[in-house]
Design a protein around this motif. Structure first.
Motif, mmCIF file in Angstrom:
data_model
loop_
_atom_site.group_PDB
_atom_site.id
_atom_site.type_symbol
_atom_site.label_atom_id
_atom_site.label_comp_id
_atom_site.label_asym_id
_atom_site.label_seq_id
_atom_site.Cartn_x
_atom_site.Cartn_y
_atom_site.Cartn_z
ATOM 1 N N GLU A 10 8.774 -50.986 -5.956
ATOM 2 C CA GLU A 10 10.167 -51.360 -5.743
ATOM 3 C C GLU A 10 10.930 -51.380 -7.059
ATOM 4 O OE1 GLU A 10 9.936 -55.090 -3.779
ATOM 5 O OE2 GLU A 10 9.766 -54.209 -1.767
ATOM 6 N N SER A 11 10.310 -51.910 -8.103
ATOM 7 C CA SER A 11 10.997 -51.972 -9.387
ATOM 8 C C SER A 11 11.244 -50.582 -9.934
ATOM 9 C CB SER A 11 10.185 -52.794 -10.393
ATOM 10 O OG SER A 11 8.941 -52.169 -10.661
ATOM 11 N N MET A 12 10.305 -49.667 -9.731
ATOM 12 C CA MET A 12 10.488 -48.298 -10.193
ATOM 13 C C MET A 12 11.610 -47.612 -9.430
ATOM 14 S SD MET A 12 8.585 -47.685 -12.735
ATOM 15 C CE MET A 12 8.634 -45.896 -12.800
ATOM 16 N N SER A 13 11.646 -47.812 -8.112
ATOM 17 C CA SER A 13 12.709 -47.203 -7.316
ATOM 18 C C SER A 13 14.060 -47.793 -7.685
ATOM 19 C CB SER A 13 12.436 -47.385 -5.817
ATOM 20 O OG SER A 13 12.440 -48.748 -5.468
ATOM 21 N N ASN A 14 14.082 -49.128 -7.917
ATOM 22 C CA ASN A 14 15.328 -49.761 -8.331
ATOM 23 C C ASN A 14 15.751 -49.299 -9.713
ATOM 24 O OD1 ASN A 14 15.503 -51.211 -5.973
ATOM 25 N ND2 ASN A 14 14.446 -53.000 -6.795
ATOM 26 N N LEU A 15 14.746 -49.074 -10.569
ATOM 27 C CA LEU A 15 15.039 -48.590 -11.910
ATOM 28 C C LEU A 15 15.703 -47.220 -11.851
ATOM 29 C CD1 LEU A 15 14.778 -48.959 -14.966
ATOM 30 C CD2 LEU A 15 12.513 -47.906 -14.823
ATOM 31 N N VAL A 16 15.147 -46.350 -10.990
ATOM 32 C CA VAL A 16 15.723 -45.019 -10.829
ATOM 33 C C VAL A 16 17.134 -45.125 -10.258
ATOM 34 C CG1 VAL A 16 15.524 -42.834 -9.588
ATOM 35 C CG2 VAL A 16 13.491 -43.893 -10.574
ATOM 36 N N MET A 17 17.289 -45.980 -9.240
ATOM 37 C CA MET A 17 18.602 -46.162 -8.613
ATOM 38 C C MET A 17 19.629 -46.653 -9.633
ATOM 39 S SD MET A 17 19.019 -45.908 -5.083
ATOM 40 C CE MET A 17 19.811 -47.386 -4.440
ATOM 41 N N ASP A 18 19.238 -47.626 -10.451
ATOM 42 C CA ASP A 18 20.173 -48.227 -11.376
ATOM 43 C C ASP A 18 20.403 -47.377 -12.619
ATOM 44 O OD1 ASP A 18 20.549 -50.352 -9.699
ATOM 45 O OD2 ASP A 18 19.118 -51.666 -10.709
ATOM 46 N N THR A 23 20.555 -44.042 -12.665
ATOM 47 C CA THR A 23 21.363 -42.851 -12.395
ATOM 48 C C THR A 23 22.847 -43.145 -12.613
ATOM 49 O OG1 THR A 23 21.954 -41.189 -10.744
ATOM 50 C CG2 THR A 23 21.516 -43.408 -9.934
ATOM 51 N N PRO A 24 23.593 -42.206 -13.200
ATOM 52 C CA PRO A 24 25.035 -42.411 -13.407
ATOM 53 C C PRO A 24 25.834 -42.254 -12.116
ATOM 54 C CG PRO A 24 24.410 -40.224 -14.157
ATOM 55 C CD PRO A 24 23.130 -40.938 -13.796
ATOM 56 N N ASN A 25 25.176 -41.804 -11.050
ATOM 57 C CA ASN A 25 25.864 -41.598 -9.780
ATOM 58 C C ASN A 25 25.999 -42.910 -9.016
ATOM 59 O OD1 ASN A 25 25.908 -38.847 -10.319
ATOM 60 N ND2 ASN A 25 23.945 -38.507 -9.314
ATOM 61 N N MET A 26 26.954 -42.948 -8.134
ATOM 62 C CA MET A 26 27.135 -44.098 -7.242
ATOM 63 C C MET A 26 26.351 -43.826 -5.963
ATOM 64 S SD MET A 26 31.234 -44.618 -7.787
ATOM 65 C CE MET A 26 31.555 -42.863 -7.910
ATOM 66 N N VAL A 69 15.674 -44.539 9.442
ATOM 67 C CA VAL A 69 16.434 -45.787 9.524
ATOM 68 C C VAL A 69 17.804 -45.571 10.158
ATOM 69 C CG1 VAL A 69 15.272 -46.941 7.622
ATOM 70 C CG2 VAL A 69 17.208 -45.439 7.136
ATOM 71 N N ASP A 70 18.035 -44.364 10.686
ATOM 72 C CA ASP A 70 19.293 -44.020 11.344
ATOM 73 C C ASP A 70 20.481 -44.435 10.474
ATOM 74 O OD1 ASP A 70 20.923 -42.971 13.342
ATOM 75 O OD2 ASP A 70 21.090 -44.896 14.379
ATOM 76 N N SER A 71 20.450 -44.019 9.240
ATOM 77 C CA SER A 71 21.497 -44.366 8.283
ATOM 78 C C SER A 71 21.833 -43.154 7.440
ATOM 79 C CB SER A 71 21.053 -45.536 7.388
ATOM 80 O OG SER A 71 20.796 -46.691 8.172
ATOM 81 N N ALA A 72 22.849 -43.304 6.610
ATOM 82 C CA ALA A 72 23.270 -42.215 5.739
ATOM 83 C C ALA A 72 23.090 -42.611 4.278
ATOM 84 C CB ALA A 72 24.721 -41.854 6.006
ATOM 85 N N LEU A 73 22.499 -41.698 3.524
ATOM 86 C CA LEU A 73 22.409 -41.874 2.079
ATOM 87 C C LEU A 73 23.628 -41.194 1.468
ATOM 88 C CD1 LEU A 73 20.908 -42.565 -0.577
ATOM 89 C CD2 LEU A 73 19.786 -40.338 -0.394
ATOM 90 N N VAL A 74 24.449 -41.965 0.767
ATOM 91 C CA VAL A 74 25.705 -41.456 0.215
ATOM 92 C C VAL A 74 25.627 -41.474 -1.307
ATOM 93 C CG1 VAL A 74 28.208 -41.701 0.190
ATOM 94 C CG2 VAL A 74 26.906 -42.445 2.198
ATOM 95 N N VAL A 75 25.879 -40.327 -1.907
ATOM 96 C CA VAL A 75 25.854 -40.217 -3.370
ATOM 97 C C VAL A 75 27.185 -39.644 -3.832
ATOM 98 C CG1 VAL A 75 24.699 -39.215 -5.366
ATOM 99 C CG2 VAL A 75 23.353 -39.833 -3.342
ATOM 100 N N TYR A 76 27.835 -40.376 -4.730
ATOM 101 C CA TYR A 76 29.083 -39.908 -5.328
ATOM 102 C C TYR A 76 28.840 -39.619 -6.809
ATOM 103 C CZ TYR A 76 31.440 -41.671 -1.162
ATOM 104 O OH TYR A 76 31.832 -41.895 0.137
ATOM 105 N N GLN A 77 28.993 -38.364 -7.182
ATOM 106 C CA GLN A 77 28.882 -38.002 -8.582
ATOM 107 C C GLN A 77 30.274 -38.038 -9.201
ATOM 108 O OE1 GLN A 77 27.346 -34.083 -9.309
ATOM 109 N NE2 GLN A 77 27.506 -34.263 -11.543
ATOM 110 N N ASP A 78 30.494 -38.982 -10.073
ATOM 111 C CA ASP A 78 31.806 -39.168 -10.689
ATOM 112 C C ASP A 78 32.090 -38.016 -11.646
ATOM 113 O OD1 ASP A 78 34.104 -39.976 -11.879
ATOM 114 O OD2 ASP A 78 33.406 -41.996 -12.408
#
Length: 570
Positions: free
Chosen positions: A408-416, A418-421, A497-506
């Motif tokens: 979890e910490s590794m995945s959160n590290l990757v998430m945090d 990244t410069p993307n939203m 999870v019947d959800s959408a992964l949304v990525v915004y590259q600024d």
């Protein structure tokens, strides 16, 4: 030699064998389980619970077949648990089926049990021992010698029925006869081949499962065989040894009165509890029949495949035995039935508190509250696991909560990082997850974000579209006016999870840089055009002046020429 072990190819991230091993005789190295022979009591629990069938068992089948093929006289000692395990109409059919394989004679191990019963009766009658622990079960014997050495003086100094029977058969037929034991016990093999104190009594061990497979290979059907008698006198009640309380029943049926209280315990946990009580000196004046298998030998690890209930197995065996029937006296020359048990205590290196703390920290356990003691690794507490790591029995990676936290910490590290939203949105437009970059743009905390809806912040038409048709949108340029961001939008449907992964590259900076670059180009073009226009005007003015000068020069030169010509004519 190792009696049991695990196959390298199939043992992965399970630890079920470690959880079920009460003495923790299994080490895990490079994510592979191995049985530590010096710690093992050969109870077979690990083989029964292994879900990957990764176990291996050292078989004597080829050795036995070799005896028979060479014509070596071979007698089979048949454990009385066959009465509750094998399928037959008459017990004598089993005798015939075994002799068809080539055995010269089949005798019941209960014949040896009768000799052991006599020795136990002598001990009870003498009354010299404070407590007496039966020594028929080799796993119990290993357990006491290795883990409860202070109780060794309480162990009845008598060999097991199998060893007694092997020595009796060799006395009857000569030392060259080969004795093969057939039963449901794995520990018997370790006893026969690994214990120098009883060496030579038994030459090979077979399990019921192996013999059934052998019968199939030879096309032998037990129920079609003849009803042949055993080669031994009737051992009577001694056939009850395989069931809980069978030893006590045999001793009481044929023995004199004594002052000892009789107890029997089945299953390794129950037996260990009793041994703990004996260690503390809480019980005295008792005769204790202990069996490591719950239900007795009839539920031994090599009989487990039949999945027969403990009650049914017991009833089947008792049905074949008449409690009141005394065994026919077995005539024999003096046989050595004594056995000296020893202190074989296993002493592992113990870590200091500082060393233990270092291991715990490596496992992510910094405080007592971090020690979850969940048992997923196979050890009851985090400290016990840390001790096993120190001793080289376990690996830090075996800690499931720690592994999950790391993942979890590794995945959160990757998430945090990244410069993307990045965010995850469900069908209700509820924000399910959100990275730090997005939180900064939204200007809220993670806790608050998980209680909000994305439509409170941005337009959601594209998100709704992806959730509806489940088709991804990749790198679409959009203007997030409320966030003052120009972005490239990627939306992917997550089916699980019947959800959408949304990525915004600024790309706001890039867009501004491109706009500035475009403005610069336009300014340059404008300046260049002005220069061109000015140059054209200058060129035109120069051309006009050059034209007038040239005309005047032409006139002047023409007049000069004519003047010169006129002077020549005169």
């Amino acid at each position: 030699m190792k009696v049991i072990d695990f196959k390298d190819a199939k043992c992965r991230h399970c630890y079920k064998c470690v959880r079920y091993c009460e003495v923790k005789a299994i080490s895990v190295q490079n994510e592979q389980a191995h049985i530590m022979e010096d710690h093992c009591i050969h109870c077979g629990q690990c083989l029964e619970v292994c879900p990957q069938n990764a176990k291996t068992f050292a078989s004597d089948m080829e050795r036995v077949k070799g005896y028979l093929q060479r014509g070596v006289r071979t007698v089979l000692s048949l454990a009385p648990s066959y009465l509750s395990v094998l399928d037959f109409d008459q017990p004598g059919q089993v005798v015939d089926a075994l002799m068809r394989l080539g055995f010269d004679e089949v005798r019941e191990t209960a014949e040896g049990a009768a000799l052991v019963t006599e020795e136990y009766q002598k001990l009870l009658k003498s009354g010299q021992m404070t407590n007496i622990i039966s020594t028929c079960c080799p796993s119990i014997n290993d357990l006491i010698e290795k883990y409860y050495p202070s109780l060794v003086p309480m162990m009845a100094p008598v060999v097991s029925p199998m060893i007694a029977h092997g020595r009796l058969i060799k006395q009857m037929y000569g030392p060259d006869v080969k004795v093969v034991f057939l039963g449901p016990c794995i520990a018997k093999k370790a006893e026969a081949v690994g214990d120098e104190r009883v060496e030579g009594a038994i030459n090979a061990i077979l399990t019921f499962e192996e013999v059934i497979r052998w019968w199939r290979e030879e096309g032998i059907r037990v129920k079609e065989c003849e009803d042949k008698p055993m080669g031994n006198p009737d051992p009577g009640v001694n056939r009850l040894y395989p069931i809980g309380g069978g030893v006590i029943t045999s001793v009481l049926t044929e023995g004199p009165e004594d002052h000892y209280e009789k107890f029997h315990a089945e299953g390794i946990k129950t037996c260990m509890e009793l041994l703990d009580e004996l260690t503390r000196g809480e019980v005295k004046g008792g005769f204790f029949e202990l069996n490591v298998c719950k239900g007795g030998c009839v539920k031994g690890p090599a009989a487990e495949r039949w999945k027969r209930s403990m009650l049914k197995a017991r009833l089947d065996l008792e049905h074949q035995v008449k409690y009141t029937e005394e065994a026919v006296h077995i005539e024999h020359e003096p046989i050595l039935l004594d056995k000296v048990f020893e202190d074989r205590y296993i002493q592992d290196n113990q870590p200091t508190e500082r060393e233990l703390t270092e291991v715990l920290r490596a496992m992510g356990k910094y405080t007592r509250q971090d020690e979850l003691n969940c048992g997923a690794c196979g050890y009851a507490t985090c400290r016990a696991k840390a001790e096993a790591v120190y001793q080289g029995k376990a690996e830090i990676s075996m800690c499931l909560p720690h592994a999950v936290a790391q993942a979890e910490s590794m995945s959160n590290l990757v998430m945090d990082a990244t410069p993307n939203m990045v965010l995850i949105v469900d069908r209700d437009m509820h924000i399910r997850e959100c990275n730090k970059r997005m939180l900064d743009k939204l200007g809220i905390s993670r806790e608050e974000a998980l209680e909000r809806y994305i439509f409170e912040f941005i337009e959601v038409e594209d998100i709704e579209q992806v959730l509806e048709d489940k088709k991804s949108i990749l790198r679409k340029r959009i203007q997030l006016e409320t966030l003052d961001v120009i972005a490239k939008e990627t939306i992917v449907y997550i089916e699980s999870v019947d959800s959408a992964l949304v990525v915004y590259q600024d790309v706001s900076k890039e867009e501004k840089a491109r706009e500035q670059h475009m403005n610069l180009k336009m300014e340059t073009i404008d300046i260049a055009q002005k220069v061109i226009d000015k140059q054209m005007m200058v060129a035109q003015e120069i051309a006009g002046l050059l034209g007038e000068t040239t005309a005047e020069t032409k006139v002047t030169l023409s007049k000069l020429r004519d003047s010169i010509l006129d002077d020549g004519e005169d």
